[in-house]
Design an enzyme around this catalytic site. Structure first.
Site, PDB file in Angstrom:
ATOM      1  CE  LYS A 201      -2.219 -13.848  34.116  1.00 26.53           C
ATOM      2  NZ  LYS A 201      -3.220 -13.282  35.002  1.00 26.53           N
ATOM      3  CB  CYS A 255      -0.379 -15.093  39.650  1.00 22.11           C
ATOM      4  SG  CYS A 255      -1.913 -15.968  39.906  1.00 22.11           S
TER       5      CYS A 255
HETATM    6  N1  SAJ Z   1       2.864  -7.772  47.297  1.00 22.24           N
HETATM    7  C1  SAJ Z   1       3.846  -7.002  47.915  1.00 22.24           C
HETATM    8  N2  SAJ Z   1       3.763  -5.650  47.832  1.00 22.24           N
HETATM    9  C2  SAJ Z   1       2.755  -5.027  47.162  1.00 22.24           C
HETATM   10  C3  SAJ Z   1       1.766  -5.811  46.527  1.00 22.24           C
HETATM   11  C4  SAJ Z   1       1.840  -7.198  46.600  1.00 22.24           C
HETATM   12  O1  SAJ Z   1       4.789  -7.536  48.531  1.00 22.24           O
HETATM   13  O2  SAJ Z   1       2.748  -3.800  47.160  1.00 22.24           O
HETATM   14  C5  SAJ Z   1       2.954  -9.243  47.369  1.00 22.24           C
HETATM   15  C6  SAJ Z   1       1.765  -9.889  48.092  1.00 22.24           C
HETATM   16  O3  SAJ Z   1       1.925  -9.865  49.471  1.00 22.24           O
HETATM   17  C7  SAJ Z   1       1.804 -11.296  47.512  1.00 22.24           C
HETATM   18  C8  SAJ Z   1       2.309 -11.064  46.066  1.00 22.24           C
HETATM   19  O4  SAJ Z   1       2.886  -9.784  46.065  1.00 22.24           O
HETATM   20  O5  SAJ Z   1       2.747 -12.102  48.198  1.00 22.24           O
HETATM   21  C9  SAJ Z   1       1.233 -11.144  45.001  1.00 22.24           C
HETATM   22  O6  SAJ Z   1       0.028 -10.511  45.424  1.00 22.24           O
HETATM   23  P1  SAJ Z   1      -0.846  -9.554  44.480  1.00 22.24           P
HETATM   24  O7  SAJ Z   1      -1.977  -9.027  45.247  1.00 22.24           O
HETATM   25  O8  SAJ Z   1       0.041  -8.559  43.845  1.00 22.24           O
HETATM   26  O9  SAJ Z   1      -1.321 -10.502  43.276  1.00 22.24           O
HETATM   27  P2  SAJ Z   1      -2.067 -11.936  43.131  1.00 22.24           P
HETATM   28  O10 SAJ Z   1      -1.011 -12.971  42.935  1.00 22.24           O
HETATM   29  O11 SAJ Z   1      -3.108 -12.188  44.137  1.00 22.24           O
HETATM   30  O12 SAJ Z   1      -2.857 -11.679  41.720  1.00 22.24           O
HETATM   31  C10 SAJ Z   1      -2.131 -11.260  40.575  1.00 22.24           C
HETATM   32  C11 SAJ Z   1      -2.841 -10.043  39.948  1.00 22.24           C
HETATM   33  N3  SAJ Z   1      -1.979  -9.446  38.918  1.00 22.24           N
HETATM   34  C12 SAJ Z   1      -1.636  -8.138  38.921  1.00 22.24           C
HETATM   35  O13 SAJ Z   1      -2.013  -7.378  39.787  1.00 22.24           O
HETATM   36  C13 SAJ Z   1      -0.800  -7.659  37.798  1.00 22.24           C
HETATM   37  C14 SAJ Z   1      -4.198 -10.469  39.359  1.00 22.24           C
HETATM   38  O14 SAJ Z   1      -4.817  -9.395  38.686  1.00 22.24           O
HETATM   39  C15 SAJ Z   1      -3.998 -11.644  38.396  1.00 22.24           C
HETATM   40  O15 SAJ Z   1      -5.239 -12.098  37.853  1.00 22.24           O
HETATM   41  C16 SAJ Z   1      -3.354 -12.790  39.154  1.00 22.24           C
HETATM   42  O16 SAJ Z   1      -2.077 -12.337  39.653  1.00 22.24           O
HETATM   43  C17 SAJ Z   1      -3.194 -13.973  38.219  1.00 22.24           C
HETATM   44  O17 SAJ Z   1      -4.011 -14.908  38.301  1.00 22.24           O
HETATM   45  O18 SAJ Z   1      -2.311 -13.934  37.349  1.00 22.24           O
END
Ligand code: SAJ
Length: 402
Positions: A201, A255
């Site tokens: 995780k 997360c």
């Molecule tokens: N972000 C960027 N650039 C990108 C992608 C995301 O700057 O290309 C930023 C987003 O704007 C945000 C942050 O990253 O601020 C996180 O967003 P996210 O969509 O990547 O993830 P979360 O936090 O909504 O959900 C994540 C997911 N983990 C992964 O994709 C590895 C989800 O599957 C997990 O279940 C969740 O964390 C969790 O609960 O751990």
């Protein structure tokens, strides 16, 4: 089969609902009486599309009931938050409190599962606690770690269809946990031990953090070099083995901006890259705030009046209303403090009201502002036409090609 879910938050409640929908008799436990009351009335206290109807169904049929205290069941799931303390040390006190609360109810043959994101070794630690207080249960209950992977906004689909990793304290525990999750998970359930499952995780979210840090670092380089980072990444991604993520104004949420610290706290010497990625992603938000402040100063020097600034977006990622650990919120706060809140219009189309920020409609703010700062790439913002008469700071790629 009776199951008790400790924690009715963003993961615990949806999981409890889905389990109840698949024939499990569920008791959902939360320390917050308002959450318990709302749940029992069929009102969802979190925002998740399609989930409230499901909640109403399982409450009406009696398959799910909420309570502030656990009761005797056959399986117990710890789905409580694991935040970090001031020094970025993980705080597992909620997992421990939830575990202590169920220990008196455990009996031979029961299943105990931790779903909360946890530092490596937490399941062993909790097993130690259980057997210290109930030594007669040694070898007689099943203990496993099974992290969730769902993306808020798409929880109903992902809870059922995502693959999951299940790590038992022993093979029999893994079997027992797989048996439980098979009732509603259609994705593959992958067997491992609990330490590997815990680390898996942390690895998933750290991997994403490191990849975003690479994109954010590129954005800083491109800003200095006068290169459009969005175009650059899109071109580099034409290579069959390159897949760079998107830069933004930092990394937020509860997360990805949190979990890597669970590795760096325990393995400070080894986790150089993971720690640096956290630093870069935090720095990106600071850098964005400085950019806005400098643009405001330049405007005032050149035009002899203070600019009106629109801060577009407060949520931590596009098209949601979640402001937790949001870099956009941090940047907006920092910019507002730098100018005593003067002439700053704050926009978040997915939130109706906020107790700190006075919110302005996005069309009105865009129209009024001299400087427009795009922080979160909400769909609504993508409908706004580029205007040459405005200073536009686009940190999240609203106008990727401009
Ligand atoms: N972000 C960027 N650039 C990108 C992608 C995301 O700057 O290309 C930023 C987003 O704007 C945000 C942050 O990253 O601020 C996180 O967003 P996210 O969509 O990547 O993830 P979360 O936090 O909504 O959900 C994540 C997911 N983990 C992964 O994709 C590895 C989800 O599957 C997990 O279940 C969740 O964390 C969790 O609960 O751990």
């Amino acid at each position: 089969m009776k199951a008790c879910f400790m924690g009715l938050g963003y993961i615990g409640l949806p999981t409890a609902i889905i389990a109840a929908k698949h024939g499990v008799e569920v008791t959902g436990v939360d320390i917050n009486p308002t959450v318990v009351e709302m749940t029992n009335q069929g009102h969802l206290h979190i925002i998740e599309p399609g989930m409230e109807e499901m909640l109403q169904d399982v409450v009406k049929s009696g398959a799910l009931k909420a309570s502030t205290t656990p009761e005797t069941c056959d399986a117990y799931f710890m789905v409580v938050p694991t935040p970090f303390k001031g020094n970025h040390e993980p705080d597992i006190s909620y997992v421990e409190a939830a575990t202590r609360a169920v220990i008196p109810f455990l009996k031979e043959g029961d299943l105990y599962v931790i779903e909360s994101t946890s530092p490596v070794g937490t399941t062993d630690k909790m097993a130690g606690l259980i057997f210290e207080l109930r030594p007669e249960l040694k070898g007689k209950i099943f203990i496993a770690y099974c992290p969730e992977r769902v993306l808020p906004g798409n929880v109903i689909y992902e809870l059922v269809h995502n693959d999951r990793v299940i790590g038992g304290m022993n093979e029999q525990s893994t079997d027992k946990a797989i048996e439980f999750y098979s009732q509603f998970v259609q994705g593959t359930l992958h067997r491992t031990n609990c330490k590997t499952a815990e680390m898996c995780k942390l690895t998933e979210n750290s991997s994403r953090d490191v990849q975003i840090a690479f994109a954010n670092e590129l954005s800083l380089i491109c800003d200095k070099a006068g290169i459009n980072v969005w175009e650059l990444i899109s071109l580099a991604n034409k290579h069959p083995r390159v897949n760079i993520l998107q830069p933004g104004c930092g990394v937020g949420g509860h997360c990805i901006a949190v979990d890597p610290y669970f590795i760096t706290a325990d393995f400070p010497v080894e986790s150089q890259l993971i720690a640096k990625a956290r630093e870069i992603n935090n720095y990106k938000a600071f850098w964005c705030a400085e950019k806005v402040e400098n643009a405001m100063l330049k405007f005032e020097l050149e035009r002899h009046r203070k600019p009106c600034v629109a801060m577009m977006g407060l949520a931590f990622k596009p098209n949601i209303d979640d402001l937790r650990e949001s870099p956009a919120k941090y940047i907006t706060t920092k910019v507002m403090q730098s100018c005593n809140n003067a002439n700053i219009l704050v926009v978040e189309p997915n939130v109706k009201e906020h107790n700190v920020f006075k919110l302005t409609d996005y069309n009105e703010a865009y129209d009024k502002a001299d400087i427009v700062v795009f922080l979160t790439a909400h769909n609504q913002f993508k409908t706004l036409p580029w205007r040459d008469d405005k200073i536009i700071l686009d940190f999240c790629g609203i106008y990727k090609k401009s």
